[in-house]
Design a protein around this motif. Structure first.
Motif: not given
Length: 341
Positions: A43-59, A85-89
């Motif tokens: 359901k995501v479009k390229d222009k979207d802004k998404i927030v991932d809550l309780c994101s853990g290691n960013g999976a 998560a930051q290092r995975s990014v």
């Protein structure tokens, strides 16, 4: 920044190029996260802004970013897990697409803003902490499993605050709490529109649900899907589940046409990233002055790097991704791929 710390390893999710740093003494990527990310990304479009809550290691953010060009804010309360998560990014060179934030999700509306996100994805703690209940002595695991730092009502309220009008929340949870989820969604102006149950094996009760809710829309029109069965009788994953977990690169081997992302070294020392289905012809076009406005005045150009794709969309996405990094990042990327320039 050190890439790996004690008791850490790099695993790969969905695609062999998508690495994630994980630890032996904390919760790692689960099927719950994979299901959430796979269905939400559709359901995501390229222009979207998404927030991932309780994101853990960013999976979830990492997985979803593979399919689009959207921007992700990943919020994780535990410093060590947020650092992973930051290092995975950074491992995946997605710094311009995913931002990791280390604070309680309760603070997200104040710190990141209200009414600004197109989508919220959340894999929250599943279990309440009744009085006298003994929780896991490992703090990392306890915070991931139990409602210690945030509860179900609070996280649904946070999601509603952060979403734009008609923004979407995707949540994965346990079916025994579906009634509460529905109640709190309606309380905070989120209308549940879609529920997807999962069961471990054929004939067994559902043990997981995905919920999509939309902000400020009518409460009617809920779709309850048939359960998706995860395992064969022998315990192996069904074919449709395998496709969610791991990209089947062999499925497109019979396709004749290939697509390429390529990098040129221009006469002035600058780099140019492009897309083509014919490397030789494209290079000839650039050097004849017909390839691109940018390279026309920077001839001759030399092709120093390329990647092959079976999917045109992925090659175009790679081109966009390369172009939106800095010169220093491009130099680092090329050196990591043994390119001399």
């Amino acid at each position: 920044m050190t890439l790996l710390k004690a008791n850490e390893r790099i695993d790969y999710i969905y695609n062999d190029d998508l690495g994630i740093i994980q630890s032996k003494n904390a919760f790692n990527v689960t099927l719950d996260s994979m299901f959430l990310a796979n269905f939400a990304q559709k359901k995501v479009k390229d222009k979207d802004k998404i927030v991932d809550l309780c994101s853990g290691n960013g999976a979830v953010s990492l997985y979803m970013s593979y399919f689009n060009r959207a921007h992700y804010d990943a919020v994780e309360i535990q410093p060590e897990i947020a650092d992973q998560a930051q290092r995975s990014v950074e491992l995946n060179h997605l710094e311009n697409r995913i931002e990791v934030h280390n604070f309680n999700a309760l603070q997200a509306p104040k710190k990141l803003g209200k009414d600004k996100y197109d989508m919220v994805v959340v894999n929250p703690p599943y279990f309440k902490v009744p009085e006298g209940h003994i929780i896991n002595p490992d703090e990392k695991k306890a915070l991931a499993r139990h409602e210690i730092a945030i509860n179900l009502e609070e996280i649904i309220n946070v999601a509603s605050q952060m979403l734009k009008m008609k923004g979407k929340m995707f949540m994965v949870h346990r079916p025994e709490r579906l009634g509460e989820i529905m109640h709190f969604c309606l309380k905070y102006n989120l209308s549940p529109k879609w529920v997807q149950p999962f069961s471990s094996k054929e004939g067994e009760k559902a043990n997981l649900v995905l919920i999509e809710a939309i902000k400020n829309t009518g409460a009617d029109g809920l779709i309850l899907e048939n359960p998706i069965v995860v395992h064969q009788e022998d315990g192996s994953f069904k074919a449709n589940i395998q496709k969610i977990i791991k990209e089947d690169k062999g499925a497109t081997k019979d396709k004749k046409e290939k697509y390429y992302f390529y990098c040129l070294l221009c006469n002035d020392g600058s780099f140019y990233g492009g897309f083509t289905n014919d490397l030789k012809h494209r290079l000839e076009m650039h050097n004849s002055g017909k390839g691109a406005k940018y390279t026309k005045t920077r001839r001759p150009v030399k092709m120093i790097y390329h990647e092959e794709f079976d999917d045109k969309r992925l090659a175009l996405k790679r081109e966009y991704w390369f172009k939106h990094h800095s010169r220093s990042w491009k130099e680092k990327f090329l050196r990591e791929h043994q390119v001399r320039f």
